[in-house]
Design a protein around this motif. Structure first.
Motif, short mmCIF file in Angstrom:
data_model
loop_
_atom_site.label_atom_id
_atom_site.label_comp_id
_atom_site.label_asym_id
_atom_site.label_seq_id
_atom_site.Cartn_x
_atom_site.Cartn_y
_atom_site.Cartn_z
N PHE A 244 -5.24 -4.20 0.15
CA PHE A 244 -4.85 -3.69 1.48
C PHE A 244 -4.94 -4.84 2.48
O PHE A 244 -5.76 -5.76 2.30
N GLY B 244 -6.32 -2.00 7.46
CA GLY B 244 -5.46 -1.04 6.79
C GLY B 244 -6.11 0.33 6.65
O GLY B 244 -7.30 0.44 6.37
N GLY C 277 -8.54 -0.93 -1.49
CA GLY C 277 -8.50 -0.30 -0.16
C GLY C 277 -9.87 -0.18 0.46
O GLY C 277 -10.02 0.42 1.53
N ALA D 140 -13.94 4.51 1.32
CA ALA D 140 -12.98 5.60 1.07
C ALA D 140 -13.76 6.91 1.16
O ALA D 140 -14.86 7.00 0.62
N SER E 11 -8.43 3.30 -4.79
CA SER E 11 -8.32 1.89 -5.16
C SER E 11 -9.42 1.06 -4.49
O SER E 11 -9.59 1.13 -3.27
N VAL F 155 0.84 -1.21 0.00
CA VAL F 155 0.00 0.00 0.00
C VAL F 155 0.88 1.26 0.00
O VAL F 155 0.54 2.27 -0.62
N SER G 282 1.52 4.06 5.58
CA SER G 282 0.52 3.03 5.33
C SER G 282 0.29 2.41 6.71
O SER G 282 1.22 1.90 7.31
N HIS H 104 -8.72 5.89 2.91
CA HIS H 104 -9.23 4.53 2.67
C HIS H 104 -9.23 3.80 4.01
O HIS H 104 -8.20 3.78 4.69
N LYS I 126 -10.00 -0.02 5.27
CA LYS I 126 -10.38 -1.38 4.85
C LYS I 126 -10.37 -2.25 6.11
O LYS I 126 -9.31 -2.65 6.58
N LEU J 112 -4.53 -4.04 -6.11
CA LEU J 112 -4.41 -2.62 -5.76
C LEU J 112 -4.69 -1.72 -6.96
O LEU J 112 -4.42 -0.52 -6.91
N CYS K 265 -5.79 0.93 -9.41
CA CYS K 265 -6.23 2.24 -8.92
C CYS K 265 -6.16 3.25 -10.05
O CYS K 265 -5.64 2.96 -11.12
#
Lengths: 477, 135
Positions: A72, A76, A91, A328, A88, A50, A60, A345, A347, A267, A269
């Motif tokens: 993630f 996270g 995330g 997010a 992303s 991340v 991160s 983000h 997660k 990931l 994005c």
């Protein structure tokens, strides 16, 4: 991977830049010695991955319930600058705005007769498990309105109280929702499922307030010892799952178009300012709103069950708060001496805004945002409050639950669902689920101790303990 | 069906082995159905799936996501799949029985098919796939 980790304090650890090529910031995570023992290398790898994403600022981060996920790590948290940063789906996850809400009742343990009948009635009233259909017959127009209005849509239809909206993160509605960014397939899946609990770790649990740690906060949140509450944990169902699937594919293409190099394809994005990034954000917000409406519908059904069984007023049952775990969001935070808007983000992590933060209802503004941490099946859940420390250190974030310690396959092999059900029953906890395998997979032994996870966030000060709730009965999907 | 569950703390990771890419796709889709619904019987309800993708991994992901979608909206538990892959395109006929809440609630919901750790390798004896499902 784990050998690169350095310890910074009693509960704070760092994954230095360079652990994975292209890391733009270090990784930071929060664990006690005992929880560190169960940390997987896969989770560290994901935390470091991340840190390679464009526009990430500060760290991160991994909350104390960090574990190995996809994209993630679960637990996270990462914030991205608007002009250089990305968004992303990795995330946020497939279950957009999987979240939890806590409903208080005027009942105490002594009032709660016919407990087995209550759990059975709730199980029959709330559609659960694979293939379940909801109580509403939504038209495409209704669904579109629900995705724009969030929790306000069912409240407008008479499935709730106006006061409920104030007690949801974002008032149960992200204003950036774009119904047109949600595919026809996602809408097709979402239409019959509104008001359904889902499967896996989703649940509805009847609980009793067992301990109060912070009298002032508990009073502000309307919580007292011996009180009966209901916790509801679920998300955006097939609509959110399909939205993630659809946009992941688009963003995979965008990743290449914008020359972003990634260590993990999950990931995928796009820049926040790009058409692809904006489309995902709009669709994610629409799915998040659907999830808030979903939890509102389930809470409405719960209120009507309690109203009939215990002859109490619908209005006497208050929503304490509703929070998102997978989302997010655009938020204003302090960074390098300035207030800037960032895309945070989370997660498998919870927003934990401190006293005085915007978005808090008047009754909670002095105390801070309620943070609801569900325990695993059969173990305690906790109510905490957001803090200024969280605002300063973790972009106003904290843990979201206990975090798994045992894989589902290991749990199925080593834990017998029927035995778990019987043992919980001996402790006075009634479990109702479609099958015993679902119980084995989610058994208390498959999870880290929720008590240890909340002890760490309390000691770090990224949220503070308010109350502990014990389970009395649970329905699972 | 030849698949084993690999260790993963939160989700379900499978390793599937099969002689051809056609049968690898078919067997993975049926393994996925078993995770969601538990056991099922042969049925007579069919759907046809035609897809193209950039590469074989994306083709598999799109195929599995399509099965999840069809299964949910058409209420079908698929118990057989015949897949023909040509380059990065496929044509599949999937068949099963109508979803029955009494018999098909022995599994758990799959929320999505992940790119994380996705690997298709051709070995001497056939194909090996590692795949992760979010549950």
């Amino acid at each position: 991977m784990l050998e690169q980790v350095t310890r910074l304090g009693e509960y704070e650890w760092e994954v230095p830049k360079g652990t994975v090529p292209g890391m733009r910031v270090p990784g930071r995570f929060f664990l006690s010695d005992s929880l560190y023992k169960s940390l997987e290398a896969g989770a560290m790898q994901q935390l470091a991955n991340v840190a390679t994403l464009p526009g990430i600022i500060r760290y991160s981060m991994g909350m104390p319930d960090i574990h190995w996920g996809y994209g993630f790590p679960i637990g996270g948290v990462a914030a991205f600058e608007l002009d250089t940063g990305v968004i992303s789906p990795g995330g946020v996850g497939f279950d957009i705005n999987c979240g939890v809400r806590l409903l208080s009742t005027p009942l105490t343990l002594a009032d709660l007769g016919h407990r087995r009948e209550l759990i059975e009635t709730l199980y029959q009233a709330v559609p659960t498990g694979v293939g379940a259909k909801g109580p509403l017959k939504l038209s495409l127009g209704d669904l579109g309105d629900m995705m724009v209005k969030g929790a306000a849509w069912p409240v407008d239809q008479g499935y709730g109280l106006l006061e409920d909206l104030d007690h949801c993160e974002e008032q149960g509605c992200m204003a950036q929702a774009q119904r047109d960014a949600v595919s026809a397939k996602a809408k097709q899946r979402g239409m019959p499922q509104s008001g359904t609990l889902g499967a896996g770790n989703h649940f509805l649990e009847v609980q009793v307030v067992k301990e109060i740690y912070d009298q002032d906060a508990a009073r502000a949140y309307g919580i007292s010892p011996g009180q009966i509450c209901v916790m509801i944990h679920c998300g955006s169902r097939g609509l959110g799952h399909q939205t993630c699937t659809d946009h992941l594919k688009v963003l995979e293409g965008a990743t290449k178009r914008y020359n972003i190099v990634l260590p993990d394809r999950q990931l995928a994005c796009a820049p926040l300012s790009s058409p692809e990034g904006k489309a995902y954000f709009g669709a994610m917000a629409a799915s998040a709103n659907y999830a808030w409406a979903n939890r509102q519908m389930i809470m409405h059904v719960t209120r009507t069950v309690f109203e009939k069984m215990y002859r109490i007023d619908y209005e006497s049952m208050h929503l304490v708060y509703d929070i998102a775990h997978n989302v997010a969001k655009m938020e204003e935070h302090s960074y390098e001496g300035k207030r800037i808007t960032v895309c945070v983000h989370r997660k498998g992590a919870t927003r934990a805004f401190g006293p005085g933060s915007p978005d808090l209802p008047p009754g909670y503004i002095k105390i801070g945002q309620p943070v609801i941490i569900p325990g695993s099946m059969g173990s305690s859940s906790y109510l905490l409050r957001g803090t200024t420390t969280a605002m300063e250190r973790t972009f106003g974030s904290t843990c979201h639950g206990a975090g798994r310690i045992l894989s589902r396959s290991a749990a199925k092999k080593t834990i017998n669902g029927e035995k778990v059900k019987n043992s919980l029953s001996r402790e006075g906890i009634i479990v109702r689920a479609p099958n015993d395998v679902a119980i084995a997979e989610e058994a208390p032994g498959a999870y880290k101790s929720s008590a240890e996870v909340v002890r760490i966030v309390d000691a770090l000060g990224i949220s503070n303990l308010v109350a502990r709730l014990e389970p009395l009965g649970v329905i699972k999907g | 069906m030849s698949y084993e569950e690999l260790d993963h703390t939160a989700d379900i990771r499978l390793r599937v082995r099969s002689a051809t890419s056609d049968s690898l796709f078919a067997e993975t889709s049926l393994a996925m159905m078993q995770i969601v619904y538990g056991e099922s019987r042969p049925g007579t309800v069919s759907q046809t799936i035609e897809l193209s993708a950039e590469n074989i991994e994306n083709l598999l992901l799109d195929f599995l996501s399509e099965i999840l979608f069809l299964s949910e909206v058409e209420n079908i538990v698929f118990s057989s799949a015949v897949v023909h892959i040509t380059g990065n395109s496929l044509c599949a006929r999937v068949t099963g029985e109508p979803f029955d809440p009494e018999r098909h609630r022995g599994g758990t919901e799959i929320k999505g098919v992940s790119y994380s750790g996705l690997r298709i390798v051709k070995e001497d004896e056939g194909y090996v796939l590692d795949i992760l499902f979010d549950v």
